[in-house]
Scaffold this active site. Structure first.
Site, short mmCIF file in Angstrom:
data_model
loop_
_atom_site.label_atom_id
_atom_site.label_comp_id
_atom_site.label_asym_id
_atom_site.label_seq_id
_atom_site.Cartn_x
_atom_site.Cartn_y
_atom_site.Cartn_z
CG ASP A 145 -2.29 0.40 0.96
OD1 ASP A 145 -2.43 1.42 0.27
OD2 ASP A 145 -3.23 -0.26 1.42
CD1 TRP A 151 -5.48 2.92 -3.10
CD2 TRP A 151 -3.98 4.60 -3.04
NE1 TRP A 151 -4.83 2.88 -1.90
CE2 TRP A 151 -3.91 3.90 -1.83
CE3 TRP A 151 -3.14 5.69 -3.24
CZ2 TRP A 151 -3.04 4.25 -0.80
CZ3 TRP A 151 -2.25 6.04 -2.22
CH2 TRP A 151 -2.22 5.32 -1.03
N GLY A 152 -3.79 4.12 -8.52
CA GLY A 152 -3.71 4.90 -9.76
C GLY A 152 -2.95 6.20 -9.63
CG ASP A 185 -9.70 1.40 -0.45
OD1 ASP A 185 -8.72 1.52 -1.21
OD2 ASP A 185 -9.60 1.22 0.77
C1 GAL Z 1 -6.14 0.80 1.42
C2 GAL Z 1 -6.22 -0.27 0.35
C3 GAL Z 1 -7.22 -1.30 0.81
C4 GAL Z 1 -6.79 -1.88 2.14
C5 GAL Z 1 -6.58 -0.77 3.15
C6 GAL Z 1 -5.97 -1.28 4.44
O1 GAL Z 1 -5.22 1.78 1.01
O2 GAL Z 1 -6.59 0.30 -0.86
O3 GAL Z 1 -7.35 -2.30 -0.17
O4 GAL Z 1 -5.62 -2.61 1.95
O5 GAL Z 1 -5.72 0.22 2.62
O6 GAL Z 1 -5.83 -0.26 5.36
#
Ligand code: GAL
Length: 648
Positions: free
Chosen positions: A206, A272-273, A293
């Site tokens: 992430d 996220w792109g 998300d």
């Molecule tokens: C977001 C991610 C999610 C999940 C989440 C966990 O940034 O896009 O899929 O992993 O963090 O905190």
């Protein structure tokens, strides 16, 4: 001339005299001519190599399960293993669901010597006598079940939940340094631990740690976290430090290769792109998130789908677009919304998205298990050709996507995005089949087959996606349009220099967010990137007044790599697209085979008729299609590889 040849040739010939200098100049000129005016450091210079990622284990999109959508950070060993058991017992494992992935919530803290510790109260099998903790017993369990194990981390020092969900359970504990559980400054140490010592097979990385911890941000002001100048900005590409972010992912990848001598790893990029990852994620990772998300609601699912659905040329065996994990099982996709649940699944299947279940399988009703277990749709998703579906019909309400399958069949999905029933027609033309021969189609939800000549009209219920396998006579004999084979095409350089927000991406009201503030901003989703059967901005391809229903649209100053699985010939009509804003600039098109120039066009301007190029491709593994327009503003100069056809 090969580099090797040039190096030896020049060394042998260059002396101190004028004659030697002349030879050197001649050789250099010859080298330029052979490589079609390519210069060192020139991104358009042919390389003879496929540059999209082939490392790791993702010949087809990954399938499995992830804890996040089911449990958020509130997960534990029993919940995860229960889902794993269900995957095996229900037969989903036998159908290809392999990965069982822990998302955020597994960590306890980072020890002073840098070693990461597992939260053993949640993962009791990770307890060790010396307190060092180990996930090895857990991954051994999964492996013994025939499954693979995935873990989660962040590129920064800190995580998403630490920044955005401070009241969630299972956040890291201890002092400021102990709570720095992300990879930042620890890449090789952590990757070694997770893969070589603990035996994981998959890592999702992430980017919140590079986004949410700036000086003056909430988490830093709370005194609980150290500041890290943000390298990622979700809304504005220009505010991200792309080389820094990419460099860190390159480092992760190098560590993964180092600590997985058998090559059995999977790298999932989750930024996220942002940071223009849409143009380079395919070169580094095995899957790359294209959006923020997903949520368990229809319009959010569409947003996520939109960010990946028109990026067919950016997905290939080894590197896939990732519109996020499945939310089948919750909210608009629960058992009371079977139409939506099936749509969501069918759409992910046809665009080669990872099929990662995000539901608590202990409680998932049979009807939804059957959605995950639809073997025909799994086969569509896992087709070895790796051709993501291409848009064949597009509107705000209805869309038709067509995916080429190995052996010549097509999969076709008709999506009704709206809340009223619509009449939709599939034509032989959508499928690139002849309209004087019957088309046999099988509904992949009901198994019912029927056939049609020329076209078939059906009613598609609100939010329904009808999905079929179609068999017909191809419009071309012993040939295929390049745009039907997007998995073979890699826009190594797509010419985008000015990333603009994509007007075709649906924007939704965040659940629970209401209409406070100014609403979601348009996001960059690859607008202007290379397209199958359309210009980079979604128009029909047209050169010198002639339309091309098939072809590849791309901006000037681009280089497309095309794998040749054994075709004998490539024919194409090249030119500046009539939609170009620049009427003056000249574009030269060149085709290379394994690094050698095969054909080149005259300099062509907007309005000039297309020039036909034809090259023999027997024995050639990689073609490169280069469109060069020195000094152009590429965004004003879309070009077309019209009617590009591979022939046997
Ligand atoms: C977001 C991610 C999610 C999940 C989440 C966990 O940034 O896009 O899929 O992993 O963090 O905190």
């Amino acid at each position: 001339m090969s580099v090797e040849h040039r190096r030896h040739g020049l060394r042998d010939n260059i002396g101190t005299g004028r004659w030697s200098l002349k030879i050197a100049c001649l050789l250099a000129t010859a080298a330029l001519a052979v490589s079609g005016m390519a210069r060192a450091g020139d991104p358009l210079a042919p390389t003879g190599k496929w540059s999209a990622n082939t490392d790791g284990h993702a010949a087809t999109p990954p399938m499995g399960w992830n804890s996040w959508n089911a449990f958020f950070t509130d997960m534990d060993e029993e919940k995860v293993l229960a889902s794993a058991r269900k995957i095996v017992e229900s037969g989903l494992a036998a159908k290809g669901y392999r990965y069982v992935n822990l998302d955020e919530g597994w960590w306890e803290r980072r020890r002073q010597d840098g070693r990461m510790l597992v939260r053993t109260e949640k993962f009791p099998s990770a307890r060790t006598a010396d307190g060092a903790t180990s996930f090895r017993p857990f991954t051994d369990r999964l492996h013994a079940m025939g499954l693979k194990a995935g873990l989660y981390s962040d590129l920064g020092r800190n995580t998403c939940a630490q920044a955005y969900m401070p009241h969630e359970p299972n956040l890291p504990r201890g002092g400021v340094a102990e709570r720095e559980v992300g990879l930042y400054g620890n890449i090789d140490r952590d990757i070694r631990l997770y893969f070589a010592e603990w035996g994981f097979d998959y890592i999702k990385i992430d980017g919140c740690g590079l986004r949410a911890y700036g000086e003056g941000s909430g988490p830093v002001k709370s005194g609980r976290y150290r500041a890290l100048a943000p390298l990622l900005d979700l809304e504005t590409v220009g505010r991200s430090d792309i080389p820094a972010v990419r460099g860190m992912f390159d480092e992760v990848k190098a560590s993964l290769i180092r600590h997985n001598p058998d090559g059995d790893f999977l790298l999932s990029l989750c930024i996220w792109g942002s940071a223009n990852v849409r143009s380079w994620g395919k070169d580094v990772g095995n899957i790359s998130r294209t959006s923020d998300d997903i949520g368990p609601d229809w319009s959010r699912m569409l947003v996520n789908f939109d960010t990946a659905a028109k990026r067919a040329l950016y997905a290939h065996p080894g590197s896939w677009n990732d519109p996020d994990m499945l939310f089948v099982g919750k909210g608009d996709f629960d058992e009371n919304h079977l139409t939506e649940a099936r749509s969501h699944f069918a759409l992910w299947a046809i665009i080669n998205a990872p099929l990662l279940i995000g539901s608590d399988l202990r409680k998932t009703p049979r009807v939804l298990m059957d959605v995950f277990g639809n073997a025909d749709l799994i086969a569509v998703n896992q087709d070895p050709g790796g051709h993501q579906a291409v848009v064949a019909f597009d509107s705000s309400d209805a869309q038709v996507f067509v995916k080429t399958l190995t052996g010549g069949d097509k999969a076709v999905a008709l999506l009704n995005r709206s809340s009223r029933p619509i009449k939709a027609t599939i034509t032989s033309g959508h499928l690139k089949f002849r309209d004087d021969a019957p088309v046999l189609i099988t509904d992949l939800w009901t198994g019912k087959s029927t056939s049609f000549m020329r076209e078939m009209t059906v009613t598609v219920a609100p939010r329904e996606t009808l999905v079929f396998r179609a068999n017909g006579r191809h419009r071309l004999d012993r040939a295929a349009y390049l745009s039907e084979l997007p998995g073979l095409v890699n826009p190594a350089v797509d010419g985008v220099t000015d990333p603009q927000a994509d007007p075709t991406i649906h924007r939704n009201v965040a659940p629970g967010g209401g209409t406070h503030g100014t609403g979601p901003r348009p996001i960059y989703a690859g607008w202007g990137g290379a397209q199958a059967d359309a210009t980079p901005f979604g128009r029909e391809l047209q050169i010198g007044g002639r339309r091309y229903g098939e072809g590849i649209g791309v901006l000037a100053n681009s280089r497309l790599e095309v794998r040749n699985p054994g075709y004998d010939r490539l024919t194409v009509n090249v030119g500046v697209d009539d939609s170009a804003g620049d009427a003056d600039r000249t574009v030269t098109f060149a085709i290379y085979g394994d690094g050698r120039l095969l054909a080149t066009s005259a300099g062509l301007r907007r309005g000039a008729p297309a020039q036909a190029l034809e090259v023999k491709t027997v024995g050639i593994k990689l073609l490169e299609l280069v469109a060069r327009a020195p000094g152009a503003i590429n965004e004003r100069l879309p070009v077309a590889w019209g009617n590009a056809v591979f022939w046997f």
